[in-house]
Design a protein around this motif. Structure first.
Motif, short mmCIF file in Angstrom:
data_model
loop_
_atom_site.label_atom_id
_atom_site.label_comp_id
_atom_site.label_asym_id
_atom_site.label_seq_id
_atom_site.Cartn_x
_atom_site.Cartn_y
_atom_site.Cartn_z
N GLY A 272 0.83 -1.20 0.00
CA GLY A 272 0.00 0.00 0.00
C GLY A 272 0.86 1.24 0.00
O GLY A 272 2.08 1.17 -0.13
N GLY A 273 0.23 2.38 0.17
CA GLY A 273 0.98 3.62 0.17
C GLY A 273 0.10 4.82 0.39
O GLY A 273 -0.87 4.75 1.12
N HIS A 274 0.43 5.89 -0.28
CA HIS A 274 -0.25 7.17 -0.06
C HIS A 274 -1.01 7.61 -1.30
O HIS A 274 -0.83 7.06 -2.38
N VAL A 275 -1.82 8.62 -1.11
CA VAL A 275 -2.61 9.21 -2.19
C VAL A 275 -1.89 10.47 -2.68
O VAL A 275 -1.53 11.32 -1.88
N GLU A 276 -1.68 10.55 -3.97
CA GLU A 276 -1.07 11.75 -4.57
C GLU A 276 -2.10 12.87 -4.66
O GLU A 276 -3.31 12.61 -4.63
N ALA A 277 -1.63 14.09 -4.80
CA ALA A 277 -2.53 15.24 -4.96
C ALA A 277 -3.46 15.01 -6.15
O ALA A 277 -3.01 14.56 -7.21
N HIS A 278 -4.73 15.26 -5.97
CA HIS A 278 -5.76 15.17 -7.00
C HIS A 278 -6.00 13.74 -7.51
O HIS A 278 -6.61 13.54 -8.56
N GLU A 279 -5.51 12.74 -6.78
CA GLU A 279 -5.68 11.35 -7.17
C GLU A 279 -6.85 10.75 -6.39
O GLU A 279 -7.00 11.01 -5.20
N SER A 280 -7.66 9.96 -7.05
CA SER A 280 -8.75 9.29 -6.34
C SER A 280 -8.18 8.18 -5.46
O SER A 280 -7.07 7.69 -5.71
N PHE A 281 -8.93 7.77 -4.46
CA PHE A 281 -8.48 6.66 -3.61
C PHE A 281 -8.34 5.40 -4.45
O PHE A 281 -7.37 4.65 -4.31
N HIS A 282 -9.31 5.17 -5.33
CA HIS A 282 -9.26 4.00 -6.22
C HIS A 282 -7.98 4.00 -7.05
O HIS A 282 -7.26 3.00 -7.11
N ASP A 283 -7.69 5.12 -7.70
CA ASP A 283 -6.49 5.19 -8.54
C ASP A 283 -5.22 5.01 -7.71
O ASP A 283 -4.24 4.41 -8.18
N SER A 284 -5.21 5.52 -6.48
CA SER A 284 -4.01 5.40 -5.65
C SER A 284 -3.75 3.95 -5.26
O SER A 284 -2.59 3.51 -5.26
N VAL A 285 -4.80 3.20 -4.93
CA VAL A 285 -4.58 1.80 -4.54
C VAL A 285 -4.13 0.97 -5.75
O VAL A 285 -3.24 0.12 -5.62
N TYR B 128 -8.59 -1.77 1.34
CA TYR B 128 -9.18 -2.33 0.13
C TYR B 128 -8.83 -3.80 0.01
O TYR B 128 -7.78 -4.25 0.49
N THR B 129 -9.69 -4.55 -0.67
CA THR B 129 -9.39 -5.92 -1.05
C THR B 129 -9.48 -6.02 -2.57
O THR B 129 -10.21 -5.25 -3.21
N ALA B 130 -8.74 -6.97 -3.11
CA ALA B 130 -8.79 -7.23 -4.55
C ALA B 130 -8.54 -8.71 -4.77
O ALA B 130 -7.66 -9.31 -4.13
N HIS B 131 -9.33 -9.30 -5.65
CA HIS B 131 -9.20 -10.71 -5.96
C HIS B 131 -8.85 -10.94 -7.42
O HIS B 131 -8.45 -12.03 -7.80
N ASP B 132 -9.03 -9.91 -8.23
CA ASP B 132 -8.80 -10.01 -9.66
C ASP B 132 -7.59 -9.15 -10.01
O ASP B 132 -7.57 -7.95 -9.73
N PHE B 133 -6.58 -9.78 -10.60
CA PHE B 133 -5.37 -9.04 -10.95
C PHE B 133 -4.68 -9.70 -12.13
O PHE B 133 -4.95 -10.85 -12.47
N SER B 134 -3.77 -8.95 -12.72
CA SER B 134 -2.95 -9.48 -13.81
C SER B 134 -1.53 -9.01 -13.60
O SER B 134 -1.27 -8.12 -12.78
N GLY B 135 -0.62 -9.59 -14.37
CA GLY B 135 0.78 -9.19 -14.27
C GLY B 135 1.61 -10.24 -13.57
O GLY B 135 1.11 -11.26 -13.09
N LYS B 136 2.91 -9.96 -13.51
CA LYS B 136 3.86 -10.87 -12.87
C LYS B 136 4.34 -10.24 -11.58
O LYS B 136 4.75 -9.07 -11.56
N LEU B 137 4.29 -11.02 -10.50
CA LEU B 137 4.71 -10.54 -9.19
C LEU B 137 6.19 -10.18 -9.21
O LEU B 137 7.03 -10.98 -9.62
N LYS B 138 6.49 -8.96 -8.78
CA LYS B 138 7.87 -8.48 -8.77
C LYS B 138 8.04 -7.55 -7.57
O LYS B 138 7.34 -6.53 -7.44
N ALA B 139 8.98 -7.88 -6.69
CA ALA B 139 9.24 -7.05 -5.50
C ALA B 139 9.84 -5.71 -5.90
O ALA B 139 10.47 -5.58 -6.95
N SER B 140 9.65 -4.73 -5.05
CA SER B 140 10.22 -3.40 -5.24
C SER B 140 11.19 -3.13 -4.10
O SER B 140 11.44 -4.00 -3.25
#
Length: 133
Positions: A25-38, A74-86
């Motif tokens: 998780g993280g933070h919300v940028e200026a003018h960013e929706s909560f949905h877009d931030s997550v 938030y919860t999410a069950h549907d996703f795509s992509g390859k898991l990659k640590a940061s």
């Protein structure tokens, strides 16, 4: 909280101010929706693109200067992509039971009931009280 069947995605945070296991998780940028931030934060920290994240609760707490902070769960069950640590930390898939036996980030154990109990939607932590509603 991102799930894959009975497994939950967790991150072992590198942050010395808040180490231990938690959810990405993280933070919300200026003018960013909560949905877009997550969606953005999950992509940055995990490489996954989540779809249809669902708001399941909120946490409020206060810092040493009595500034209020809000955290949206938030919860999410549907996703795509390859898991990659940061650089935020290592990523692991584990079950709920496995997660609850680990060293968690400070107070994260108090947040978990909001994710797992449909009758709860809020965690307040203000120095005088630590309550779930």
């Amino acid at each position: 909280m991102v799930t894959r069947g009975t497994e939950i995605l967790v991150i072992k945070r590198n942050d010395p101010a808040w180490p231990g296991l938690t959810f990405p998780g993280g933070h919300v940028e200026a003018h960013e929706s909560f949905h877009d931030s997550v969606v953005r934060e999950l992509k940055e920290e995990t490489g996954l693109t989540i779809k249809k994240p669902k708001l399941v609760g909120v946490k409020q707490f206060y810092d040493d200067d009595d500034h209020r902070y809000l955290v949206f769960f938030y919860t999410a069950h549907d996703f795509s992509g390859k898991l990659k640590a940061s650089n935020e930390g290592q990523l692991f898939w584990m079950t709920k039971d496995e997660l609850q036996k680990q060293k968690l980030a400070y107070n994260f154990d108090r947040d978990l009931p909001v994710y797992f109990n449909d009758n709860l939607s809020e965690h307040i932590l203000d120095g005088k009280r630590d309550e779930l509603f």
